[in-house]
Design an enzyme around this catalytic site. Structure first.
Site, short mmCIF file in Angstrom:
data_model
loop_
_atom_site.label_atom_id
_atom_site.label_comp_id
_atom_site.label_asym_id
_atom_site.label_seq_id
_atom_site.Cartn_x
_atom_site.Cartn_y
_atom_site.Cartn_z
N GLY A 95 72.64 61.62 34.19
CA GLY A 95 73.27 61.76 35.51
C GLY A 95 74.79 61.84 35.46
O GLY A 95 75.44 61.79 36.51
N LYS A 109 93.02 67.15 38.10
CA LYS A 109 93.64 65.83 37.96
C LYS A 109 95.04 65.93 37.34
O LYS A 109 95.95 65.23 37.76
CB LYS A 109 92.71 64.91 37.14
CG LYS A 109 91.41 64.61 37.89
CD LYS A 109 90.37 63.97 37.00
CE LYS A 109 89.06 63.71 37.74
NZ LYS A 109 87.95 63.36 36.86
N1 HSE Z 1 82.71 64.60 36.84
C1 HSE Z 1 83.86 63.78 36.68
C2 HSE Z 1 83.89 63.18 35.28
C3 HSE Z 1 83.92 62.65 37.65
O1 HSE Z 1 82.96 63.38 34.51
O2 HSE Z 1 84.87 62.52 34.94
C4 HSE Z 1 84.64 62.91 38.89
O3 HSE Z 1 85.90 63.47 38.70
#
Ligand code: HSE
Length: 415
Positions: free
Chosen positions: A183, A201
């Protein structure tokens, strides 16, 4: 009697339900901390939640929230740009403070929302690094510094995959399948494995640190899809590991270079020891030298912690502390071209004797730092020089399968 501080939560998915759960888990403590009585008045979602303990708070129309003057604080946990942008803009215009966990929204529309938020506040601690406090430290605790570089592991899914390749010698495909099974990765894992999530980010971090909005389109972004188990094994033999690194560095001419790419991280860097779905962010500045932030970069409760932290801070400061902010950017002149990116590099090759590697490296003006029979590390060079080295090796009958940049320590402290 003091007025109760009322919150609305937009989106009752993983993060939104975490915000509600964590708030009621610690309500007494939160109220003691802020000095105010607080509550969640509404939860906005298209769905109904029969049997949910907070089902009576669910509304389906944003206007209910916009038109209720009692709601001063909004937690946006919907994700995506539409309709989140419209809803957040409307909440800010209606005089409400907004905290969001939505990295896409901040990376693409942060400058506009910060302009709209002038009179109240727009916070986004949860948009980068989940539970890790990073936005506020960059803006406050480290504000005395000239910050000139940030490098981090900002995507937990790819970090999990690369760790499985490193520790369990799994192929990329098998490690991705396991991440999906557990998940961590979506059924369509593109945003993680192709780097878009880490790109958003580093856009947010770059904008905050360097004061001008950096849009995702301006960031050189390469994911981990092409990383082979053999690359990870070679990095291991040479004393490092492969990580997806999101980085921004200010160059000598003042331009900044934000990038997302797989890099070899040598064992002497703390970042090489960040495993599983954890995130870490290393920040370099003239006063601090370097400081690292570490923690859970995603998930229900870690992200909820950051969303509520913003709201708590805003309640305590009573709107007197302006949000972290940056200018909008109409051009990309302040962003350096990827051709200026200089780094040591790991070459993975067909069998290549040390003297052949040294001779080829010498021809293009770099030196071999470490060598194994099927690869080596060379001193810092640009992509153009790396391409020349590839040609030189091929001229000597050696095939280059991959070349991966090595993360540099940007420290300017002598000790
Ligand atoms: N899918 C992202 C991760 C989480 O695996 O870090 C949310 O930014």
């Amino acid at each position: 009697m003091q007025k109760k501080k009322q919150i609305a939560v937009l989106g009752y998915g993983v993060v939104g339900s975490g915000v509600v759960e964590l708030f009621y888990q610690n309500q007494e403590k939160i109220e003691k901390n802020t000095g105010y009585s607080m509550d969640i008045k509404y939860i906005l979602d298209l769905r109904t939640f029969e049997g949910d303990p907070y089902a009576d708070k669910v509304v389906h129309d944003i206007n209910v929230i916009l038109q209720d003057p009692e709601v001063g604080y909004v937690a946006e946990c919907m994700g995506g740009v539409n309709p989140a942008f419209e809803f957040v803009s409307s909440c800010l215009k209606a005089g409400k403070s907004v905290s969001t966990s939505n990295k896409q929204l901040v990376a693409e529309k942060g400058d506009i929302l910060l302009q709209t938020a002038k009179e109240n506040n727009f916070f986004f601690e949860a948009s980068v690094g989940g539970a890790i406090p990073i936005m506020r430290p960059l803006h406050t605790c480290l504000a005395a510094n000239d910050l000139y570089a940030v490098a981090g592991i900002l995507n937990g899914t790819t970090n999990f995959i690369l760790e499985k390749m490193f520790c369990d010698q799994m192929s990329f495909a098998d490690a991705l399948a396991l991440a999906q099974q557990l998940g961590y990765a979506e059924r369509n894992p593109s945003a993680d494995v192709d780097g878009a999530d880490a790109c958003r980010k580093i856009c947010i971090i770059s904008s905050l640190v360097f004061g001008k909005h950096v849009y995702p389109d301006s960031v050189f972004t390469k994911g981990i899809r092409d990383i082979q188990l053999e690359d990870v094994k070679l990095a291991q033999q040479l004393g490092g590991t492969v990580k997806l690194i999101a980085q921004v560095v200010r160059e000598d001419d003042g331009k900044i270079l934000p990038t997302v790419m797989p890099m070899v991280v040598m064992q002497d860097s703390l970042l090489s020891h960040v495993n599983g779905v954890f995130n870490a962010i290393m920040v370099w500045g003239d006063g601090i030298d370097k400081t690292m932030f570490y923690g859970r970069g995603a998930g229900k409760m870690p992200t909820a912690s950051a969303v509520l932290g913003d709201i708590i801070d805003e309640v305590k400061s009573n709107g007197t502390v302006p949000a972290q902010t940056w200018e909008t950017s109409s051009d990309t002149d302040f962003i350096a071209n990827i051709d200026t990116f200089v780094a040591p590099r790991m070459f993975r090759t067909s069998t290549c004797a040390a003297d052949v590697a040294k001779q080829a490296a010498g021809q293009v003006g770099v030196t071999v730092r470490m060598h194994t029979e099927n690869g080596f590390l060379v001193s810092a060079c640009t992509e153009r020089i790396a391409a020349k080295l590839t040609d030189a090796l091929q001229g000597m009958g050696v095939t280059v399968y991959s070349q991966i940049p090595v993360l540099k320590d940007h420290s300017k402290f002598s000790e």
